[in-house]
Scaffold this motif. Structure first.
Motif, mmCIF file in Angstrom:
data_model
loop_
_atom_site.group_PDB
_atom_site.id
_atom_site.type_symbol
_atom_site.label_atom_id
_atom_site.label_comp_id
_atom_site.label_asym_id
_atom_site.label_seq_id
_atom_site.Cartn_x
_atom_site.Cartn_y
_atom_site.Cartn_z
ATOM 1 N N GLU A 1 0.840 -1.187 0.000
ATOM 2 C CA GLU A 1 0.000 0.000 0.000
ATOM 3 C C GLU A 1 0.882 1.245 0.000
ATOM 4 N N ILE A 2 0.406 2.286 -0.670
ATOM 5 C CA ILE A 2 1.103 3.565 -0.619
ATOM 6 C C ILE A 2 0.095 4.642 -0.240
ATOM 7 N N ASP A 3 0.561 5.630 0.464
ATOM 8 C CA ASP A 3 -0.297 6.747 0.864
ATOM 9 C C ASP A 3 0.595 7.962 1.080
ATOM 10 N N TYR A 4 0.628 8.827 0.099
ATOM 11 C CA TYR A 4 1.415 10.059 0.169
ATOM 12 C C TYR A 4 0.426 11.214 0.189
ATOM 13 N N ASP A 5 0.452 11.992 1.249
ATOM 14 C CA ASP A 5 -0.545 13.045 1.426
ATOM 15 C C ASP A 5 0.134 14.408 1.546
ATOM 16 N N LEU A 6 -0.584 15.419 1.059
ATOM 17 C CA LEU A 6 -0.174 16.825 1.189
ATOM 18 C C LEU A 6 1.187 17.095 0.534
ATOM 19 N N ILE A 7 1.364 16.610 -0.683
ATOM 20 C CA ILE A 7 2.559 16.962 -1.464
ATOM 21 C C ILE A 7 2.301 18.320 -2.109
ATOM 22 N N PRO A 8 3.062 19.376 -1.741
ATOM 23 C CA PRO A 8 2.723 20.724 -2.216
ATOM 24 C C PRO A 8 3.347 21.035 -3.579
ATOM 25 N N ALA A 9 2.642 21.841 -4.360
ATOM 26 C CA ALA A 9 3.151 22.350 -5.632
ATOM 27 C C ALA A 9 2.653 23.779 -5.800
ATOM 28 N N ASP A 10 3.536 24.671 -6.171
ATOM 29 C CA ASP A 10 3.215 26.086 -6.345
ATOM 30 C C ASP A 10 2.158 26.240 -7.444
ATOM 31 N N ALA A 11 1.035 26.877 -7.125
ATOM 32 C CA ALA A 11 -0.048 27.055 -8.090
ATOM 33 C C ALA A 11 -0.110 28.468 -8.638
ATOM 34 N N SER A 12 0.960 29.244 -8.445
ATOM 35 C CA SER A 12 0.995 30.630 -8.914
ATOM 36 C C SER A 12 2.056 30.806 -9.981
ATOM 37 N N ALA A 13 1.676 31.372 -11.111
ATOM 38 C CA ALA A 13 2.652 31.694 -12.144
ATOM 39 C C ALA A 13 3.507 32.882 -11.725
ATOM 40 N N SER A 14 2.956 33.750 -10.885
ATOM 41 C CA SER A 14 3.657 34.970 -10.489
ATOM 42 C C SER A 14 4.796 34.702 -9.522
ATOM 43 N N PHE A 15 4.608 33.750 -8.624
ATOM 44 C CA PHE A 15 5.592 33.485 -7.578
ATOM 45 C C PHE A 15 6.640 32.515 -8.107
ATOM 46 N N PRO A 16 7.927 32.889 -8.151
ATOM 47 C CA PRO A 16 8.956 31.991 -8.694
ATOM 48 C C PRO A 16 9.013 30.677 -7.915
ATOM 49 N N ASP A 17 8.997 29.566 -8.645
ATOM 50 C CA ASP A 17 9.015 28.254 -7.996
ATOM 51 C C ASP A 17 10.229 28.043 -7.092
ATOM 52 N N PRO A 18 11.449 28.466 -7.486
ATOM 53 C CA PRO A 18 12.597 28.281 -6.580
ATOM 54 C C PRO A 18 12.405 28.982 -5.243
ATOM 55 N N MET A 19 11.743 30.156 -5.260
ATOM 56 C CA MET A 19 11.528 30.866 -4.006
ATOM 57 C C MET A 19 10.455 30.188 -3.168
ATOM 58 N N SER A 20 9.415 29.676 -3.823
ATOM 59 C CA SER A 20 8.378 28.978 -3.061
ATOM 60 C C SER A 20 8.946 27.719 -2.418
ATOM 61 N N ARG A 21 9.867 27.028 -3.130
ATOM 62 C CA ARG A 21 10.501 25.843 -2.536
ATOM 63 C C ARG A 21 11.400 26.237 -1.365
#
Length: 525
Positions: free
Chosen positions: A178-198
């Protein structure tokens, strides 16, 4: 201007001052404001003031009537266009826990510890532009079941008729997985740079609560404009590969390696949306912009800090003076040693420039920000057809020949200084040959995050010329003081020139190009 929609036909509705209700301009339906709010609740929507920057296209959401006087993402001081919009209600939110003055203190502390930071980054007028913004995130969950099926062996010592034997038994093993991975976040804003959100993560799941509109009061919210489909395929593959990467599966004291035996794994995906808090600041400097952000929950800080050229030159002069003083106190600086030290410094600068220019290239092409481009480019690709393939064996053969040549050249000199003067340029040339051979290869997979060599040639050719000049001087006449000093000075000048290029590259890395979110995204970059 409004962008509210009719619940009956989807047409645009406007407020009617005479009837004190909203009316559809298409089907003519009249809807009371209370009924319209009930309709929004049933659809998981809410009304908010949408602010759109006329220069870069970034949009932020506000529940207040205050007119924004600058754009957080491009630094433009133009008044933002404003209209009422229907926004999808997020599922979860982490309310702000860090107050503005605490975020400002963390930022000032970091800038104060950075000796080469420009003065304008600590200017009070600029710091006053810190703004509390809720950043949108997709939260992925993957769950599934499968079966481990494979062979397992068990070896133990058994005694038979007074003699000991090593007995190995083979079993066919099946076990549920069984696998259960919950609450994996991904930036949903084009305006906010992904490297900074990480850089601001992680946010703590224990602080998430159901979304309520009052949490937005007094703050802004960045618009959600990146579809979850951009990340879902990648995250699902990560979830599946993670369970296969486990070292072993234990079944009744038997060890089964799962890498080849995981069968029939079916993964289901569910996605929620959430708003996470951040104190955000942008610095506009000509056609570039720098960002600073503080995690509004944990206080984690991410900041782009360019280098001030005047402070850099002053620090370089002071450092050079101290190094010269120390060397003269403890060593006798002969012409050959001077030339050797300058060659070693040039080699260090060469590899520093190589690594930094990879990062600059990646940012310039937005290869680290799929939310901006609308395309996940953080993956391995192959070169196009038509190029002559270079086999791995050919690359290794080239490297072996170059290494042997370096040993032969080094053996022609006497002493460690001459050895370095011969070895350094050959090692660098070997490195360049291998890199170019890999880039020209069709059947070797290359990560796009590495800049092509032609992108770096103008900067990296200078330290190459520096080490070659020192090696040539040593080969011609290492006993000529004039020749050694001339080669050493030439090497130092080339190194200083390259160091200035590195500073420019660093500033390019920390001062991003002005964003343009209205451009068509999803194409090749």
């Amino acid at each position: 201007m409004t962008v509210m929609r009719c619940p009956h036909c989807g047409g645009e509705v406007v407020f009617d001052p005479e009837g004190q209700d909203v009316r559809c301009e298409y089907c003519g339906s009249a809807i009371s404001t209370d009924d319209y709010n009930d309709y929004l609740e049933s659809k998981g929507l809410y009304q908010a003031n949408e602010l759109v920057c006329s220069q870069c296209g970034a949009r932020i959401i506000s529940t207040d009537s205050t007119v924004a006087t600058f754009c957080s993402f491009c630094g433009s001081s133009l008044v933002l266009d404003s209209h009422i919009a229907e926004e999808k209600r997020p599922d979860l939110i982490i309310p702000f826990k860090i107050k503005r003055n605490a975020a400002v203190s963390k930022y000032k502390e970091r800038i104060g510890k950075t000796l080469l930071a420009p003065d304008w980054m600590s200017d009070d007028d600029n710091i006053a532009r810190f703004r509390g913004i809720y950043m949108p995130f997709h939260l992925f969950r993957y769950s599934g079941k499968g079966t481990y099926s494979g062979k397992a062996t068990n070896t133990r010592v058994e005694t038979r008729e007074g003699r000991k034997y090593d007995v190995t038994r083979t079993y066919l093993v099946e076990a549920p997985a069984e696998i259960d991975y919950d609450l994996i976040p991904a930036d949903a804003s084009a305006s906010f740079p992904d490297p900074m959100s990480r850089a601001l993560t992680p946010y703590r799941a224990k602080d998430m609560v159901d979304f309520q509109l009052p949490y937005l009061s007094g703050y802004y919210a960045d618009g959600k404009d990146v579809p979850e489909s951009l990340y879902s395929t990648k995250f699902e593959a990560i979830a599946k590969n993670d369970i296969k990467s486990k070292s072993a599966v234990k079944v009744d004291k038997l060890s089964v390696m799962p890498s080849d035996v995981l069968e029939d794994i079916e993964v289901s995906e569910s996605v929620k949306t959430a708003l996470f808090p951040a104190w955000f600041l942008s610095f506009r400097n000509g056609d570039r912009v720098s960002y600073a952000a503080v995690n509004g929950e944990t206080g984690e800080l991410a900041v782009d800090i360019p280098i001030d050229f005047r402070k850099y030159l002053a620090a370089s002069v002071i450092l050079a003076g101290l190094v010269s003083l120390i060397l003269n106190l403890f060593f006798t600086i002969t012409p050959v040693r001077f030339m050797t030290i300058s060659s070693v410094i040039s080699a260090v600068v060469f590899f520093t420039a190589d690594r930094l220019l990879n990062d600059t290239y990646r940012q310039d092409k937005h290869l680290d920000d799929p939310g901006y481009t609308g395309k996940d480019t953080d993956k391995v690709i192959t070169r196009g057809k038509g190029r002559k393939a270079v086999s791995i064996a050919g690359v290794l053969l080239t490297g072996a020949v170059a290494f042997l040549l370096s040993l032969i050249l080094a053996a022609c000199f006497k002493g460690y200084a001459s050895f370095l003067l011969g070895f350094i340029p050959v090692a660098i040339i070997l490195y360049i040959i291998v890199k170019c051979a890999i880039e020209a290869s069709e059947d070797i997979r290359i990560r796009r995050k590495k800049a092509p060599f032609y992108y770096k040639i103008l900067t990296m050719i200078k330290p190459v010329l520096a080490v070659l000049a020192c090696a040539a001087a040593a080969a011609v006449d290492r006993n000529s003081d004039m020749l050694c000093y001339a080669a050493g000075i030439f090497s130092i000048l080339m190194t200083v020139w390259t160091a200035l290029d590195i500073v420019r590259a660093q500033n390019r890395l920390t001062m991003r190009a002005l964003p343009l979110f209205t451009e068509k995204r999803g194409g090749d970059v």
